[in-house]
Design an enzyme around this catalytic site. Structure first.
Site, mmCIF file in Angstrom:
data_model
loop_
_atom_site.group_PDB
_atom_site.id
_atom_site.type_symbol
_atom_site.label_atom_id
_atom_site.label_comp_id
_atom_site.label_asym_id
_atom_site.label_seq_id
_atom_site.Cartn_x
_atom_site.Cartn_y
_atom_site.Cartn_z
ATOM 1 N N GLN A 118 -0.865 11.358 4.208
ATOM 2 C CA GLN A 118 -1.391 10.013 4.277
ATOM 3 C C GLN A 118 -0.388 9.034 3.520
ATOM 4 O O GLN A 118 -0.761 7.887 3.589
ATOM 5 C CB GLN A 118 -2.713 9.812 3.815
ATOM 6 C CG GLN A 118 -3.590 10.869 4.308
ATOM 7 C CD GLN A 118 -4.946 10.891 3.449
ATOM 8 O OE1 GLN A 118 -5.896 10.230 3.543
ATOM 9 N NE2 GLN A 118 -5.050 11.973 2.610
ATOM 10 N N HIS A 141 -0.174 7.538 8.127
ATOM 11 C CA HIS A 141 -0.357 6.151 8.002
ATOM 12 C C HIS A 141 0.720 5.344 8.078
ATOM 13 O O HIS A 141 0.947 4.350 7.563
ATOM 14 C CB HIS A 141 -1.265 6.079 6.714
ATOM 15 C CG HIS A 141 -2.584 6.548 6.463
ATOM 16 N ND1 HIS A 141 -3.347 7.019 5.434
ATOM 17 C CD2 HIS A 141 -3.419 6.673 8.011
ATOM 18 C CE1 HIS A 141 -4.512 7.333 5.951
ATOM 19 N NE2 HIS A 141 -4.757 7.465 7.301
ATOM 20 N N ARG A 178 5.846 -2.427 -2.858
ATOM 21 C CA ARG A 178 5.613 -0.847 -2.920
ATOM 22 C C ARG A 178 6.968 -0.122 -2.496
ATOM 23 O O ARG A 178 7.271 0.809 -2.918
ATOM 24 C CB ARG A 178 4.427 -0.698 -1.577
ATOM 25 C CG ARG A 178 3.422 -1.576 -1.849
ATOM 26 C CD ARG A 178 2.368 -0.630 -2.807
ATOM 27 N NE ARG A 178 2.735 -1.103 -4.323
ATOM 28 C CZ ARG A 178 2.581 -1.961 -4.568
ATOM 29 N NH1 ARG A 178 2.197 -3.234 -4.179
ATOM 30 N NH2 ARG A 178 2.995 -2.059 -6.042
HETATM 31 P P1 NAD Z 1 -6.586 8.083 -3.277
HETATM 32 O O1 NAD Z 1 -5.885 6.959 -3.999
HETATM 33 O O2 NAD Z 1 -7.920 7.628 -2.509
HETATM 34 O O3 NAD Z 1 -6.896 9.553 -3.854
HETATM 35 C C1 NAD Z 1 -5.996 9.856 -4.760
HETATM 36 C C2 NAD Z 1 -6.199 11.379 -5.253
HETATM 37 O O4 NAD Z 1 -5.149 11.680 -5.945
HETATM 38 C C3 NAD Z 1 -7.413 11.628 -6.183
HETATM 39 O O5 NAD Z 1 -8.358 12.375 -5.705
HETATM 40 C C4 NAD Z 1 -7.132 11.911 -7.273
HETATM 41 O O6 NAD Z 1 -7.903 12.638 -8.109
HETATM 42 C C5 NAD Z 1 -5.719 12.730 -7.097
HETATM 43 N N1 NAD Z 1 -4.786 12.715 -7.916
HETATM 44 C C6 NAD Z 1 -4.410 11.533 -9.024
HETATM 45 N N2 NAD Z 1 -3.293 11.987 -9.682
HETATM 46 C C7 NAD Z 1 -2.992 13.245 -9.193
HETATM 47 C C8 NAD Z 1 -1.858 14.211 -9.269
HETATM 48 N N3 NAD Z 1 -0.850 13.893 -10.371
HETATM 49 N N4 NAD Z 1 -1.791 15.285 -8.553
HETATM 50 C C9 NAD Z 1 -2.781 15.562 -7.569
HETATM 51 N N5 NAD Z 1 -3.518 14.791 -7.277
HETATM 52 C C10 NAD Z 1 -3.739 13.422 -8.106
HETATM 53 O O7 NAD Z 1 -5.371 8.526 -1.972
HETATM 54 P P2 NAD Z 1 -5.517 9.008 -0.588
HETATM 55 O O8 NAD Z 1 -6.608 9.771 -0.387
HETATM 56 O O9 NAD Z 1 -4.199 9.309 -0.410
HETATM 57 O O10 NAD Z 1 -5.890 7.775 0.256
HETATM 58 C C11 NAD Z 1 -5.383 6.610 0.249
HETATM 59 C C12 NAD Z 1 -4.507 5.831 1.319
HETATM 60 O O11 NAD Z 1 -3.640 5.038 0.310
HETATM 61 C C13 NAD Z 1 -3.868 6.857 2.003
HETATM 62 O O12 NAD Z 1 -3.867 6.258 3.259
HETATM 63 C C14 NAD Z 1 -2.331 6.569 1.666
HETATM 64 O O13 NAD Z 1 -1.487 6.210 2.859
HETATM 65 C C15 NAD Z 1 -2.319 5.393 0.767
HETATM 66 N N6 NAD Z 1 -1.373 5.395 -0.406
HETATM 67 C C16 NAD Z 1 -0.036 6.002 -0.340
HETATM 68 C C17 NAD Z 1 0.733 6.027 -1.285
HETATM 69 C C18 NAD Z 1 2.121 6.799 -1.302
HETATM 70 O O14 NAD Z 1 2.491 6.602 -0.128
HETATM 71 N N7 NAD Z 1 2.714 7.107 -2.072
HETATM 72 C C19 NAD Z 1 0.197 5.553 -2.314
HETATM 73 C C20 NAD Z 1 -1.032 4.807 -2.576
HETATM 74 C C21 NAD Z 1 -1.895 4.826 -1.626
#
Ligand code: NAD
Length: 228
Positions: free
Chosen positions: A86, A104, A56
Site C-alpha cells: 500500500q 496506491h 513526502r
Molecule cells: P496505517 O498508518 O493505517 O497503519 C500503520 C500500521 O503500521 C499500524 O498497524 C502500526 O501498528 C504499524 N506499525 C507502526 N510501526 C511499525 C513498525 N516499525 N513495524 C511494523 N508495523 C508498524 O498504514 P496503512 O495500513 O499502510 O494504510 C494507510 C495508507 O497510507 C496506505 O494506503 C499507504 O499507501 C499510505 N501511506 C504510505 C506510506 C509510505 O509509502 N511509506 C506512508 C504513510 C502512509
C-alpha cells in the site's frame, strides 16, 4: 517453489524514518486527509496537494530500506514472491524486490490529470504547478487518493488466492478495498501477521501473530520458516 505474497503498509517503512498515517505522531495528526489526499482537495487547492506530496517525496529520497525490506527481498531466493504494497515509497525496489505491486501508486511518478495512463518519472524530486503533460494538462502525483479506484486490485486478489504463504506487515488493515485482500487467501494458506499494534482482521483462516516491529518480526519469521 511455493508462492509467497507479502502485503505491506506504512509500518514497514517506519523504521526507515517515513511517517505512518494513523499512529501517534503519524501524518494524519498534522494534516487532514481530506485536505491533501482526495480529488476534492486537488480541485480546491492543487498547490497545497503538490506541496504535501513534494514533502513526502523528499522524505522518501532521503530514507534507506531497512532490515524488513531487505528480508522481504531475500524471500525471492526461496519462494516465488510477490510484494503487494500500500506504500507509495520505493524502498522495496531499492532493497532488491523484483515483483512489486503498488496498490496506491508511486510517489516517484506523476501522471496526467486527464489521462491516467500517461505516466512520467518525477524529475528533480518535485512536481510544480504549471508542469504539463503532453496533452497540455497539469500533471499530478501518481497516487491513488481516497475515493479513487484501485486499478491493480484484481491482480492483487489473484496473487493472494494463489499464495501458499501470506505475510502481512505494517498495516492497520483499515483502508479498503486493499485491506480486504486477506479474505481472498485460500483455506490452506499459512498467514503471518507482523505488527507491533492491535490489528483486527476478522479472517476466517488462523493467523500466526508476531507482535513485533517489521524488522525484528521478519527475522523471527525467517527462524520459524527455517530460512537463513
Ligand atoms: P496505517 O498508518 O493505517 O497503519 C500503520 C500500521 O503500521 C499500524 O498497524 C502500526 O501498528 C504499524 N506499525 C507502526 N510501526 C511499525 C513498525 N516499525 N513495524 C511494523 N508495523 C508498524 O498504514 P496503512 O495500513 O499502510 O494504510 C494507510 C495508507 O497510507 C496506505 O494506503 C499507504 O499507501 C499510505 N501511506 C504510505 C506510506 C509510505 O509509502 N511509506 C506512508 C504513510 C502512509
Amino acid at each position: 517453489m511455493k508462492n509467497v505474497v507479502v502485503f505491506t503498509g506504512a509500518g514497514v517503512s517506519a523504521e526507515s524514518g517515513i511517517s505512518t498515517f494513523r499512529d501517534h505522531g503519524g501524518l494524519w495528526e498534522k494534516y487532514k486527509f481530506e485536505d491533501v489526499a482526495t480529488t476534492e482537495a486537488w480541485i480546491r487547492q492543487p498547490k497545497i496537494v503538490l506541496e504535501f506530496y513534494n514533502a513526502r517525496r523528499k522524505e522518501v529520497i532521503q530514507a534507506k530500506p531497512n532490515r524488513a525490506h531487505e528480508l522481504i527481498s531475500k524471500l525471492q531466493s526461496y519462494f516465488n514472491t510477490w510484494v503487494i504494497t500500500q506504500n507509495i515509497d520505493n524502498l522495496h525496489e531499492r532493497a532488491g524486490s523484483k515483483n512489486v505491486m503498488h496498490l496506491h501508486g508511486e510517489i516517484m511518478k506523476s501522471k496526467s490529470s486527464i489521462n491516467p495512463n500517461i505516466i512520467y518519472d518525477v524529475k528533480n524530486g518535485e512536481i510544480k504547478w504549471g508542469d504539463l503533460c503532453e496533452l497540455g494538462s497539469q500533471i499530478r502525483p501518481h497516487v491513488v487518493w481516497f475515493g479513487e479506484e484501485v486499478p491493480l486490485m484484481p491482480l492483487a486478489l489473484q496473487k493472494v488466492s494463489e499464495a501458499d504463504i501470506l505475510i502481512i506487515t505494517g498495516t492497520s488493515l483499515q483502508v479498503y478495498p486493499a485491506a480486504g485482500i486477506i479474505f481472498n487467501a485460500n483455506k490452506n494458506c499459512e498467514i503471518f501477521l507482523i505488527d507491533p499494534g492491535e490489528v483486527s482482521t476478522h479472517s476466517p483462516i488462523k493467523i500466526n501473530r508476531i507482535k513485533e516491529k517489521a524488522g525484528k518480526g521478519m527475522e523471527m519469521l525467517f527462524e520459524k520458516l527455517k530460512l537463513d
